[in-house]
Write a protein that holds these residues in place. Structure first.
Motif, PDB file in Angstrom:
ATOM      1  N   SER A 143       0.831  -1.197   0.000  1.00 28.82           N
ATOM      2  CA  SER A 143       0.000   0.000   0.000  1.00 28.82           C
ATOM      3  C   SER A 143       0.876   1.263   0.000  1.00 28.82           C
ATOM      4  CB  SER A 143      -0.936  -0.009   1.205  1.00 28.82           C
ATOM      5  OG  SER A 143      -0.200  -0.077   2.400  1.00 28.82           O
ATOM      6  N   ASN A 145       1.474   4.097   1.390  1.00 24.60           N
ATOM      7  CA  ASN A 145       1.440   4.991   2.543  1.00 24.60           C
ATOM      8  C   ASN A 145       2.724   4.814   3.338  1.00 24.60           C
ATOM      9  OD1 ASN A 145      -0.246   2.338   3.032  1.00 24.60           O
ATOM     10  ND2 ASN A 145       0.773   2.835   4.952  1.00 24.60           N
ATOM     11  N   SER A 151      -3.874   2.983   4.931  1.00 23.54           N
ATOM     12  CA  SER A 151      -3.777   2.746   3.488  1.00 23.54           C
ATOM     13  C   SER A 151      -4.541   3.814   2.714  1.00 23.54           C
ATOM     14  CB  SER A 151      -4.351   1.376   3.149  1.00 23.54           C
ATOM     15  OG  SER A 151      -3.568   0.370   3.737  1.00 23.54           O
TER      16      SER A 151
HETATM   17 MG    MG Z   1      -0.607  -1.213   4.187  1.00 25.44          MG
END
Ligand code: MG
Ligand code: AMP
Length: 315
Positions: A143, A145, A151
């Motif tokens: 993800s 981030n 996320s």
């Molecule tokens: Mg994640």
């Protein structure tokens, strides 16, 4: 560092540009039906190292390789009847399959964190599929981030977290439900490695068998986090300035050694080389001494992995 993060529109031009950047080893965030992923070329160890660097991840755990099609997945993993059935039923979609790597797969060992298996998935999001088809290769994508944060489900979230640290964001509006993919292990008896977007019962129906379930505690433990999961057979000694006895030296920076993680003291290069170096020194059968590695940036994740390699063994 990348001064500005390009904002690319999810049209054919933007997708072609994003694919170019990925092929150059740069990082591009792109929408999937789960969340925005932070993509890097899975065959390029330094690109994968940059994923960890951009996210500030404190440890290496295996990443999911995203591909455009079943045929693309079959280039990297040993396919099976069970994989075929699950792929037919749920791909493209939020299901990740863990399968044995194929000889000559070409995937960086930083993607698998040194395992001989690979997690693969064909995402359903049309922009993700178009991008993967244009790249024509596996894209590692956790993800998009910073480590430990929520996320992202919009390009704005990605900018807020990673702006200035990645080459581009391919913006296609808000994505999905934010639910991660279900991960099924098919290397032994079929097992649920992580619950997610595809329900367990549906998978069991397709396979016509019950999935092996991990205990609650295991589920949170990525294989890469197990203390001695990738431990070499030989003893490992950290922060070694000189070798002792029969040791082989895994160096970092300008040192005389048997193998060097990065002669130029690049942490990105060292991360990219880490698992392959441990594997090959392990084959010498001699104890392994390792030069000090600075503990900042990617060095923290490298040292985390090395401490696990040096830890007392489970068995
Ligand atoms: Mg994640
Ligand atoms: P993320 O990319 O953040 O959604 O997380 C990837 C998940 O896939 C982690 O929980 C990993 O432990 C799991 N994973 C990736 N590769 C493997 C593998 N070869 N074997 C088992 N689990 C894997």
């Amino acid at each position: 560092m990348i001064p500005t993060t390009l904002e690319l529109t999810a049209d054919p031009n933007g997708i072609a540009r994003a694919a170019d950047l990925l092929r150059q080893g740069l990082l591009v965030a792109f929408p999937t039906e789960t969340v925005y992923g932070l993509g890097g070329d899975a065959r390029d160890g330094e690109a994968v190292a940059r994923i960890y660097e951009a996210k500030g991840r404190p440890s290496f755990n295996p990443l999911i390789a995203h591909v455009a099609s079943v045929e693309a997945a079959q280039r990297f993993v040993q396919w099976s009847d069970q994989a075929e059935r699950l792929a037919n039923a749920f791909w493209p979609g939020p299901l990740t399959l863990v399968l044995p790597l194929k000889p000559g797969h070409g995937v960086s060992s930083l993607v698998t964190a040194g395992l001989d298996t690979l997690a693969v998935r064909v995402p359903a999001h049309p922009t993700a599929r178009a991008l993967l088809a244009a790249v024509d290769g596996p894209v590692a994508a956790p993800s998009a981030n910073p480590s430990g944060q929520i996320s992202p489900t919009t390009a704005t979230h990605v900018h807020a977290g990673l702006g200035g640290r990645i080459a581009a964001v391919l913006d296609d509006g808000p994505c999905g439900v934010g639910l991660e993919s279900t991960i099924v292990g098919l290397t032994g008896e079929p097992s649920l490695l992580r619950p997610g977007g595809v329900a367990l019962e549906k998978i069991e129906t397709v396979l016509n068998t019950r999935l092996h379930l991990h205990k609650a505690g295991d589920m949170l433990t990525a294989p890469g986090q197990l203390q001695s999961h990738y431990a070499p057979d030989a003893p490992v000694r950290l922060n070694a300035e000189t070798v002792q006895g029969d040791e082989v030296l895994l160096g970092f920076g300008p040192v005389i050694c048997d193998m060097n993680l990065s002669e130029t003291s690049s942490l990105t290069e060292a991360a990219a080389n880490l698992f392959a170096a441990l594997h090959s020194l392990n084959k010498t059968g001699r104890p392994i001494a390792i030069s000090p590695i600075p503990d900042h940036g990617l060095g923290a994740a490298i040292n985390d992995r090395l401490r696990r390699a040096a830890a007392p063994r489970d068995s």
